[in-house]
Design an enzyme around this catalytic site. Structure first.
Site, PDB file in Angstrom:
ATOM      1  N   TYR A   1      -7.211  17.438 -18.420  1.00 39.86           N
ATOM      2  CA  TYR A   1      -8.062  16.241 -18.402  1.00 39.86           C
ATOM      3  C   TYR A   1      -9.278  16.536 -17.502  1.00 39.86           C
ATOM      4  O   TYR A   1      -9.139  17.156 -16.437  1.00 39.86           O
ATOM      5  CB  TYR A   1      -7.233  15.070 -17.869  1.00 39.86           C
ATOM      6  CG  TYR A   1      -8.012  13.818 -17.641  1.00 39.86           C
ATOM      7  CD1 TYR A   1      -8.661  13.178 -18.703  1.00 39.86           C
ATOM      8  CD2 TYR A   1      -8.114  13.251 -16.379  1.00 39.86           C
ATOM      9  CE1 TYR A   1      -9.383  12.026 -18.497  1.00 39.86           C
ATOM     10  CE2 TYR A   1      -8.832  12.087 -16.167  1.00 39.86           C
ATOM     11  CZ  TYR A   1      -9.471  11.483 -17.230  1.00 39.86           C
ATOM     12  OH  TYR A   1     -10.194  10.340 -17.024  1.00 39.86           O
TER      13      TYR A   1
ATOM     14  N   LYS B   1      -1.891   4.544 -19.867  1.00 38.44           N
ATOM     15  CA  LYS B   1      -1.808   4.940 -21.285  1.00 38.44           C
ATOM     16  C   LYS B   1      -0.507   4.410 -21.898  1.00 38.44           C
ATOM     17  O   LYS B   1      -0.324   3.218 -21.975  1.00 38.44           O
ATOM     18  CB  LYS B   1      -1.928   6.456 -21.412  1.00 38.44           C
ATOM     19  CG  LYS B   1      -3.007   7.072 -20.527  1.00 38.44           C
ATOM     20  CD  LYS B   1      -4.385   6.548 -20.834  1.00 38.44           C
ATOM     21  CE  LYS B   1      -5.403   7.190 -19.896  1.00 38.44           C
ATOM     22  NZ  LYS B   1      -6.658   6.464 -19.824  1.00 38.44           N
TER      23      LYS B   1
ATOM     24  N   ARG C   1       0.817  -1.215   0.000  1.00 29.61           N
ATOM     25  CA  ARG C   1       0.000   0.000   0.000  1.00 29.61           C
ATOM     26  C   ARG C   1       0.849   1.262   0.000  1.00 29.61           C
ATOM     27  O   ARG C   1       0.384   2.337  -0.376  1.00 29.61           O
ATOM     28  CB  ARG C   1      -0.956   0.015   1.193  1.00 29.61           C
ATOM     29  CG  ARG C   1      -2.127   0.976   0.960  1.00 29.61           C
ATOM     30  CD  ARG C   1      -3.016   1.145   2.173  1.00 29.61           C
ATOM     31  NE  ARG C   1      -2.396   1.902   3.219  1.00 29.61           N
ATOM     32  CZ  ARG C   1      -2.063   1.431   4.423  1.00 29.61           C
ATOM     33  NH1 ARG C   1      -2.315   0.173   4.738  1.00 29.61           N
ATOM     34  NH2 ARG C   1      -1.489   2.202   5.308  1.00 29.61           N
TER      35      ARG C   1
ATOM     36  N   ASP D   1       1.424  17.222 -15.841  1.00 30.44           N
ATOM     37  CA  ASP D   1       0.914  15.926 -16.285  1.00 30.44           C
ATOM     38  C   ASP D   1       1.340  15.757 -17.737  1.00 30.44           C
ATOM     39  O   ASP D   1       0.859  16.475 -18.626  1.00 30.44           O
ATOM     40  CB  ASP D   1      -0.618  15.913 -16.149  1.00 30.44           C
ATOM     41  CG  ASP D   1      -1.230  14.580 -16.593  1.00 30.44           C
ATOM     42  OD1 ASP D   1      -0.603  13.854 -17.395  1.00 30.44           O
ATOM     43  OD2 ASP D   1      -2.366  14.286 -16.148  1.00 30.44           O
TER      44      ASP D   1
HETATM   45  C1  LIG Z   1      -3.853  13.507 -19.214  1.00 31.68           C
HETATM   46  C2  LIG Z   1      -4.464  12.520 -18.292  1.00 31.68           C
HETATM   47  N1  LIG Z   1      -4.143  12.561 -16.990  1.00 31.68           N
HETATM   48  C3  LIG Z   1      -4.668  11.686 -16.106  1.00 31.68           C
HETATM   49  C4  LIG Z   1      -5.579  10.742 -16.520  1.00 31.68           C
HETATM   50  C5  LIG Z   1      -6.169   9.804 -15.505  1.00 31.68           C
HETATM   51  O1  LIG Z   1      -5.591   8.545 -15.666  1.00 31.68           O
HETATM   52  P1  LIG Z   1      -6.292   7.212 -15.095  1.00 31.68           P
HETATM   53  O2  LIG Z   1      -7.428   6.902 -15.988  1.00 31.68           O
HETATM   54  O3  LIG Z   1      -5.177   6.216 -15.134  1.00 31.68           O
HETATM   55  O4  LIG Z   1      -6.727   7.532 -13.706  1.00 31.68           O
HETATM   56  C6  LIG Z   1      -5.940  10.647 -17.850  1.00 31.68           C
HETATM   57  C7  LIG Z   1      -6.909   9.651 -18.294  1.00 31.68           C
HETATM   58  O5  LIG Z   1      -7.303   9.601 -19.435  1.00 31.68           O
HETATM   59  C8  LIG Z   1      -5.372  11.564 -18.763  1.00 31.68           C
HETATM   60  O6  LIG Z   1      -5.709  11.540 -20.059  1.00 31.68           O
END
Ligand SMILES: Cc1ncc(COP(=O)(O)O)c(C=O)c1O
Length: 352
Positions: free
Chosen positions: A68, A165, A14, A140
């Site tokens: 996102y 991804k 964890r 990100d």
């Molecule tokens: C740019 C971006 N950040 C974060 C996320 C969140 O990822 P997760 O679906 O693994 O939680 C996504 C999901 O599509 C994303 O496109």
């Protein structure tokens, strides 16, 4: 919770300190050129635990508006419930970063390339501002992966990514990663221990399996997406193609300067939601699914996924219209993908 005997963090899954979790986290941190890394149970776990660990009630964040959808909701709804205020900067107004600063600003946050129009805000002036203020820039970079962009080389302090991804790469895993200075990663690990969104050890192994082929996959997808974007631009049914590798993309110059590849995602603008629906329904090779970065070509409509709030046709205040289809290029032979998309475009033509 067994201790590891050397006085460090306990070896417990964890906390992300299981040997498989640590091995893959270290591997990804080294690809990013960062000091330390931590894997978590999803990209959103990485985003949320990082932002929770770096802010306290009374703090303020300045964030890019091109984000996102769930990240945007976390910033605009969840953090304010905890006393953290957030101001969003328009992606076309980079000067707003400075004017939005407050004495209580604790971090700056952006995403690149940003979903679904593939905007590439230049992180370098934002990084300079963060340094001037003695605060952190968090980015990100899920859509780029460390193959196309390594934040540290451009002043980013902390990188968060969805491992679901490109890093995982096979659409069979939900995972997240945070990479940065040791002390920041340890703070995030503290949150992970309390809230618990851990990546299970088998997931960590799957992530490691994905990372082994990351470079050739992403390079193939970069090439395929660029070729596909150029081809789609010539199709009369397509009103507009959004791809940072095309000279008419608003961030083409920034992307060319900063990225080693323009990425595997291309978005197209069709006439309206009916055209987008007809295009997606006619495909046989590509699957309709909301993810990206895997070995198979996926298409999705932002109005059903990341931008679910869109209802009427026409542009919205984020410039994201309902006729948009996002394409994540996989590893198939490109000619097969084009043939499939011909089928989709024929269905659009039939609408008249
Ligand atoms: C740019 C971006 N950040 C974060 C996320 C969140 O990822 P997760 O679906 O693994 O939680 C996504 C999901 O599509 C994303 O496109």
């Amino acid at each position: 919770m067994p201790a590891d005997g050397d006085g460090g963090a306990p070896r417990y899954s964890r906390c992300g300190t299981n040997p498989t979790q640590e091995a893959v986290a270290t591997k990804i941190a080294s690809l990013e050129g960062m000091d330390a890394g931590l894997v978590l149970g999803s990209g959103m776990a990485a985003v949320a635990m990082t932002l929770l660990s770096l802010t306290r009630s009374g703090d303020h964040i300045v964030a890019s508006g091109a984000l996102y959808g769930a990240t945007r909701r976390f910033l605009s709804h969840e953090l304010p419930r905890r006393g953290v205020e957030v101001t969003f900067v328009e992606v076309d107004q980079p000067r707003q970063w400075r004017s939005c600063l407050r004495p209580s600003t604790r971090l700056l946050y952006l995403e690149l390339p940003a979903n679904p129009l593939l905007r590439v805000p230049d992180p370098r002036p934002v990084a300079s501002l963060a340094r001037e203020m003695g605060i952190l820039l968090v980015a990100d970079t899920t859509f780029a992966s460390p193959v196309n962009f390594r934040g540290r080389e451009h002043g980013v302090d902390v990188v968060v990514q969805s491992g679901s991804k490109y890093l995982g790469g096979h659409s069979d895993l939900v995972a997240g990663v945070v990479c940065g200075p040791e002390e920041v990663v340890e703070e995030v690990r503290g949150m992970l221990e309390l809230y618990g969104p851990a990546l299970d050890p088998h997931g960590a192994w799957l992530l490691d399996r994905g990372v082994r082929t990351l470079v050739p996959r992403v390079q193939w997808q970069n090439e395929g997406a660029l070729s596909l974007a150029r081809w789609l631009r010539e199709r009369p049914e397509v009103e507009r193609v959004y791809y940072p590798g095309l000279p008419d993309h608003p961030d083409h110059e920034t992307a060319t300067r900063l990225l080693d590849g323009y990425g595997g995602v291309v978005s197209i603008q069709l006439q309206d939601s009916k055209a987008a629906e007809a295009f997606c329904s006619a495909l046989r090779l590509a699957s309709v699914a909301p993810s990206l970065g895997g070995v198979e070509t996926l298409v999705s409509q932002p109005r059903h996924a990341s931008h679910r709030g869109l209802s009427s046709d026409g542009p919205t205040d984020h410039g994201i219209s309902t006729g948009i289809v996002r394409i994540s290029v996989g590893l198939e032979e490109l000619e097969d993908v084009k043939r499939d998309f011909q089928r989709g475009l024929a269905a659009v033509r039939q609408l008249g």
